[in-house]
Design an enzyme around this catalytic site. Structure first.
Site, PDB file in Angstrom:
ATOM      1  N   ARG A 142       7.011 -12.224   9.361  1.00 50.40           N
ATOM      2  CA  ARG A 142       5.977 -11.223   9.626  1.00 50.40           C
ATOM      3  C   ARG A 142       4.667 -11.986   9.755  1.00 50.40           C
ATOM      4  NH1 ARG A 142       1.002  -9.641   6.642  1.00 50.40           N
ATOM      5  NH2 ARG A 142       0.494  -7.541   7.359  1.00 50.40           N
ATOM      6  N   ASP A 165       0.894 -12.267   9.697  1.00 50.43           N
ATOM      7  CA  ASP A 165      -0.284 -11.595   9.152  1.00 50.43           C
ATOM      8  C   ASP A 165      -1.488 -11.760  10.086  1.00 50.43           C
ATOM      9  OD1 ASP A 165      -1.817 -10.430   6.790  1.00 50.43           O
ATOM     10  OD2 ASP A 165      -2.845 -12.356   6.998  1.00 50.43           O
ATOM     11  N   ARG A 204      -4.294 -10.512  15.087  1.00 45.66           N
ATOM     12  CA  ARG A 204      -5.449 -10.450  15.990  1.00 45.66           C
ATOM     13  C   ARG A 204      -6.275 -11.731  15.934  1.00 45.66           C
ATOM     14  NH1 ARG A 204      -9.699  -7.348  15.481  1.00 45.66           N
ATOM     15  NH2 ARG A 204      -9.491  -7.022  13.246  1.00 45.66           N
ATOM     16  N   GLU A 244       1.394  -8.204  12.783  1.00 44.74           N
ATOM     17  CA  GLU A 244       0.433  -7.190  12.347  1.00 44.74           C
ATOM     18  C   GLU A 244      -0.784  -7.248  13.272  1.00 44.74           C
ATOM     19  OE1 GLU A 244      -2.396  -6.154   8.492  1.00 44.74           O
ATOM     20  OE2 GLU A 244      -2.156  -8.198   9.229  1.00 44.74           O
ATOM     21  N   ASP A 261      -1.728  -2.388   2.519  1.00 42.76           N
ATOM     22  CA  ASP A 261      -3.141  -2.212   2.879  1.00 42.76           C
ATOM     23  C   ASP A 261      -3.502  -0.739   3.035  1.00 42.76           C
ATOM     24  OD1 ASP A 261      -3.916  -4.947   3.044  1.00 42.76           O
ATOM     25  OD2 ASP A 261      -3.008  -5.103   5.025  1.00 42.76           O
TER      26      ASP A 261
END
Length: 412
Positions: A190, A192, A195, A217, A299
């Protein structure tokens, strides 16, 4: 890339990667929350492995396992040290072995957008990594976060040195570390804060380390106006689609678009769940085989609660994502901390999904999408409704198989 992927879905490289994405039968469990580091976590999870496997999960997303400046693991420093606030390297190894014995994959949380420095360098910043494995200098840090590297290829994560992925030595070192994680026993990744650096680097990391399944993500705010959430979230989901495309279609992505729309829809605005083309309005509606759907995470929910799903509509949310196309994810808190009845209701929905052969690309026909009611037929084998509007499918071939607070599921 436009929103329709022109049938190029099957081009994922590498047999293992492609096999899982093409099969489309993944069901993920996020195996932690924001407070898990306080609770002897690797040992706690190890006890739950038999139940996780029996419940039908194919992969468990674990929290970041490397040594970190913060106990939650999201400010890593020594990537090669797997002694963390969640437990020792030995305890983690035992957990991964037990998952493997039960045929459940372990997903590593890959935090490589930023890295806390060990020593001061250029400009007096802590932008060097002397004294630990991967002893990078200031050229490994982007110029926009106090280093001597190039500008970042994405958004900045503020307050900590951001890694410059354009440097060959950085990428080579990271691929070596990712391979080491796979050798240790992790099978899925995954990514993190995806962006923060270009998707082309994610492609390179997946090609280099060859995880079985990857998810990124890519979290940007949805589109809002003075009256709340916009009906049309096409530009929001297109950003996520573009990121997936940038990874060479090798990675899936969390469907933040569907999350944002669904948590407004359940408040009596179910018309939001059908876009102008009659399809689901999130990434799920455009590229379901790469859309990882979810209700909450560490989150958005947990003790951080940055963007929480309404608690009294929880099972409507799960009735939606566990019957629909995409790759559904269940959050630890909902599954283990909200009582046995929620746990058992979720398991029943997973069983229906598996027995009826629902997968990430299953067909969907939306029948109703009005303020107090949403209904759909998925894969021609499952029919569902959520909301307090009364509704049931026509035809004797449908049998009620599960129902609860404001939801019902029928099967053929």
């Amino acid at each position: 890339m436009g929103h329709l992927n022109n049938g190029s879905d099957e081009s994922a490289q590498g047999s293992d990667v492609g096999e899982v994405l093409q099969n489309g039968r993944e069901i993920l469990l996020q195996g932690f929350n924001w407070e898990s580091h306080k609770h002897d976590w690797w040992r706690n999870l190890e006890k739950k492995v038999p139940d996780i496997a029996k419940s039908g999960f194919t992969s468990v997303w674990l929290p970041p396992s490397s040594q970190s400046f913060s106990p939650e693991g999201y400010l890593p420093q020594n990537l090669y040290s797997l002694n963390s606030s969640y437990g020792s390297e030995y305890q983690l190894k035992i957990l991964l072995q037990k998952l493997n014995e039960h045929k459940v994959r372990a997903m590593a949380d890959i935090v490589i957008n930023h890295r806390v420095g060990t020593t001061q360098g250029h400009g007096g910043m802590y932008n060097r990594y002397d004294g630990v494995p991967l002893p990078w200098n200031e050229h490994a840090v982007t110029s926009c976060t106090g280093g001597l590297g190039n500008q970042s290829s994405g958004a900045n994560f503020h307050g900590v040195p951001n890694i410059d992925h354009s440097q060959n030595f950085v990428r080579n070192d990271l691929i070596g570390w990712l391979k080491w994680l796979c050798n240790f026993g992790f099978q899925d990744f995954r990514f993190d804060f995806a962006r923060g650096y270009s998707a082309k680097y994610v492609k390179e990391y997946i090609e280099g380390a060859r995880p079985i399944f990857s998810v990124g993500e890519y979290w940007d705010p949805c589109n809002y106006n003075n009256n709340g959430l916009d009906y049309n979230q096409d530009s929001h989901r297109q950003q996520i689609i573009n990121w997936i495309d940038g990874t060479g279609q090798l990675s899936a992505a969390f469907d933040f678009t569907s999350k944002g729309i669904l948590q407004e829809a359940v408040k009596g605005q179910f018309w939001r769940l059908r876009d102008r083309q009659g399809k689901p309005p999130g990434v799920m509606g455009w590229w379901p085989s790469r859309a990882v759907t979810f209700i909450d995470n560490h989150d958005t929910g947990s003790t951080q609660a940055h963007w929480p799903f309404p608690k009294n509509h929880l099972m409507e949310g799960y009735a939606y994502i566990l019957t629909h196309p995409g790759i559904p994810t269940v959050f630890y808190d909902h599954f283990y901390d909200w009582g046995n009845s929620i746990h058992d209701e979720i398991v029943k929905l997973i069983v229906i999904r598996k027995e009826q052969g629902i997968h990430s690309r299953s067909s969907i026909k939306i029948l109703e999408a009005k303020p107090n009611l949403y209904s759909a037929i998925i894969g021609d084998k499952v029919c569902m409704k959520i909301g307090d509007g009364s509704w049931c499918p026509g035809g004797r071939e449908w049998t009620l198989t599960a129902s609860g607070h404001r939801y019902a599921i029928w099967k053929k």
